[in-house]
Design a protein around this motif. Sequence first.
Motif, PDB file in Angstrom:
ATOM      1  N   ASP A 199     -42.651  62.835 -21.754  1.00 34.06           N
ATOM      2  CA  ASP A 199     -41.236  62.551 -21.532  1.00 34.06           C
ATOM      3  C   ASP A 199     -40.674  61.899 -22.785  1.00 34.06           C
ATOM      4  O   ASP A 199     -41.013  60.761 -23.119  1.00 34.06           O
ATOM      5  N   LYS A 201     -37.602  61.100 -23.239  1.00 39.04           N
ATOM      6  CA  LYS A 201     -36.405  60.327 -22.863  1.00 39.04           C
ATOM      7  C   LYS A 201     -35.105  61.026 -23.275  1.00 39.04           C
ATOM      8  O   LYS A 201     -34.188  60.414 -23.803  1.00 39.04           O
ATOM      9  N   THR A 203     -31.605  62.650 -22.521  1.00 35.35           N
ATOM     10  CA  THR A 203     -30.500  62.604 -21.558  1.00 35.35           C
ATOM     11  C   THR A 203     -29.383  63.471 -22.101  1.00 35.35           C
ATOM     12  O   THR A 203     -29.127  63.487 -23.304  1.00 35.35           O
ATOM     13  N   TRP A 262     -32.242  62.278 -27.733  1.00 33.99           N
ATOM     14  CA  TRP A 262     -33.526  61.686 -27.409  1.00 33.99           C
ATOM     15  C   TRP A 262     -33.382  60.165 -27.468  1.00 33.99           C
ATOM     16  O   TRP A 262     -33.046  59.595 -28.508  1.00 33.99           O
ATOM     17  N   GLY A 263     -33.636  59.489 -26.338  1.00 31.66           N
ATOM     18  CA  GLY A 263     -33.722  58.030 -26.318  1.00 31.66           C
ATOM     19  C   GLY A 263     -32.405  57.294 -26.462  1.00 31.66           C
ATOM     20  O   GLY A 263     -32.406  56.119 -26.822  1.00 31.66           O
ATOM     21  N   ARG A 265     -28.580  56.341 -24.533  1.00 34.41           N
ATOM     22  CA  ARG A 265     -27.761  56.401 -23.327  1.00 34.41           C
ATOM     23  C   ARG A 265     -26.552  57.294 -23.582  1.00 34.41           C
ATOM     24  O   ARG A 265     -25.867  57.149 -24.602  1.00 34.41           O
ATOM     25  N   ARG A 302     -31.012  63.094 -16.422  1.00 31.51           N
ATOM     26  CA  ARG A 302     -32.109  62.382 -17.099  1.00 31.51           C
ATOM     27  C   ARG A 302     -33.468  62.997 -16.779  1.00 31.51           C
ATOM     28  O   ARG A 302     -34.461  62.616 -17.385  1.00 31.51           O
ATOM     29  N   GLY A 305     -38.318  65.429 -18.516  1.00 32.42           N
ATOM     30  CA  GLY A 305     -39.669  65.368 -19.049  1.00 32.42           C
ATOM     31  C   GLY A 305     -40.409  66.689 -18.911  1.00 32.42           C
ATOM     32  O   GLY A 305     -40.132  67.505 -18.028  1.00 32.42           O
ATOM     33  N   ASN A 332     -38.578  70.212 -21.206  1.00 27.49           N
ATOM     34  CA  ASN A 332     -37.374  69.573 -21.690  1.00 27.49           C
ATOM     35  C   ASN A 332     -36.276  70.636 -21.759  1.00 27.49           C
ATOM     36  O   ASN A 332     -36.409  71.620 -22.498  1.00 27.49           O
ATOM     37  N   ASP A 386     -41.068  67.067 -29.256  1.00 19.47           N
ATOM     38  CA  ASP A 386     -41.018  65.856 -28.436  1.00 19.47           C
ATOM     39  C   ASP A 386     -42.121  64.860 -28.769  1.00 19.47           C
ATOM     40  O   ASP A 386     -41.988  63.665 -28.509  1.00 19.47           O
ATOM     41  N   THR A 393     -43.481  59.083 -23.661  1.00 21.05           N
ATOM     42  CA  THR A 393     -44.574  58.641 -22.797  1.00 21.05           C
ATOM     43  C   THR A 393     -45.213  59.848 -22.121  1.00 21.05           C
ATOM     44  O   THR A 393     -44.602  60.901 -21.993  1.00 21.05           O
TER      45      THR A 393
END
Length: 502
Positions: A199, A201, A203, A262-263, A265, A302, A305, A332, A386, A393
């Motif tokens: 994952d 991350k 969004t 990636w990563g 908000r 979100r 992953g 993804n 990724d 993670t």
Amino acid sequence: MRGKTAVVLGGSVAGLCAAGVLARHFDEVIVLERDRLPPDAQHRRGVPQSKHPHFLLNSGRRAIGEIFPGFEEALIAAGGMRLMPAMDAAYCEHAGWAPRKAGSMTMVYSSRVLIERVLRDKVRELPAIEIREGVTVTGLRSTRGGTARGRVDGVEYRAGNDSGHLSADLVVDALGRGSSVADWLSRAGWPAPPEKTLDAKVTYTSRWYDLPPTDQRPQAWWWKHLVITPTQDTGDHPEEHEFLSNFFPIEGNRAIVCMGAWGIRMPREVDAFEAAADRVRARSFGRATRACTPTSGVHLTRSTGNKWRRFDLLDQPPLGLVCVGDSICAFNPFYAQGMSSAARSALILAEVLHGHDVLDLAFFREFLTRQKRSLDVPWMLAMARDQAYEFATGSEVVAPWRRKLAARLSWPVFNAINATSREDAYVERTFAQVFNLDMSLREMTTDVRFWFGIARYKVRQRLGRTVVPGGFDDQQDPPGTDFTGQTRAGSSPYAETGLVND
């Protein structure tokens, strides 16, 4: 016929493709779908991702076309658009706007909901298939779970206040990322399949718009699709410069504006979404968005992953069950691999069914082996990018030195491929094949001619002998000049390879 009854769990792209295959081999195919399916191209609860852009890669187009002849023509007749991205998309890469130039790849652009509607129309043409709507699958029925003779032989379901079960010679799990099939198998005695996960991350956020009438668009608006890649600048810049942004055309003179990262908000309120679009590093993106009329709220996702349930590694795989689509391997969504991978799995199912008279262990072993080889292709592509993020993670996180190497090399290599593709048809075609899942990343990385082409281009670049320009100012409108055919000394860039760009 390989059996009397096949039951497909889920009526989305993966399930519909599987049903189309099974209709040739079973007396009846029953599709169980939790939602009430809309008669037209409309969103529904079970497919929240339909509110975001969806690419149907060329390998997926071909696979669906084999399962449902005439699918692509029906999609275009319903409003889908067959475009050549190299000519119809304005692409902002690391140094600025890429040149506009004919390429070998075409794509069909449409919304996910239109793709599903056309697929449903095709499915309903097959008398062996019955779609039962408003039905929730609650469990599996099986015998001798976890043993060499263990078999899934039916499903349990709930429809309104009623419950019941269906016997089946074959069950296909197309329930998506949230499938409970692995849990039901564990309760019945099978070991949980090993899982690969990563994952990064990701969004992303999208909003739907009506385009202005053609005669009211700016003269510089020659393109149909805008793509803005993340900046490669390591200095200070707005976080919106890290976005991968798409102004994605769909049927009905509409577009989906999508931004992701990636990563980071992402905005989920209208004001924040519009402000973020204005701050994307190419100003044309915000200007185009402001020129359109919004028709939806902001949709954020979100659940991105990568996850691969490795049923192929079980000593005793459950007989009577196959998994397709996100229920077996979810990617993804940035890489646009989901629908095409699902269609490819359905086509493998068709080929294996054709080669076996009975649904025995040999049948399921062959399907799992061939499906694994097929899924290796998109999985390797997803991992290549990724795994470069330190905040990723999952089981597939790599050692720090490998992560740093991936992060350091991925953009320079990608930039070199893009630049070389402007003047070397072999490199352009090869990379298009990888993008469309027609060739594996491993095959590309071991292709001597491919890397020779890139090295030759870099030498010419250093000597100032390249011809097709790039890196046009991203603060200006993307240039519409067509550089097709512009070559050294007026000769074709494809002459050296003997290739023809069709």
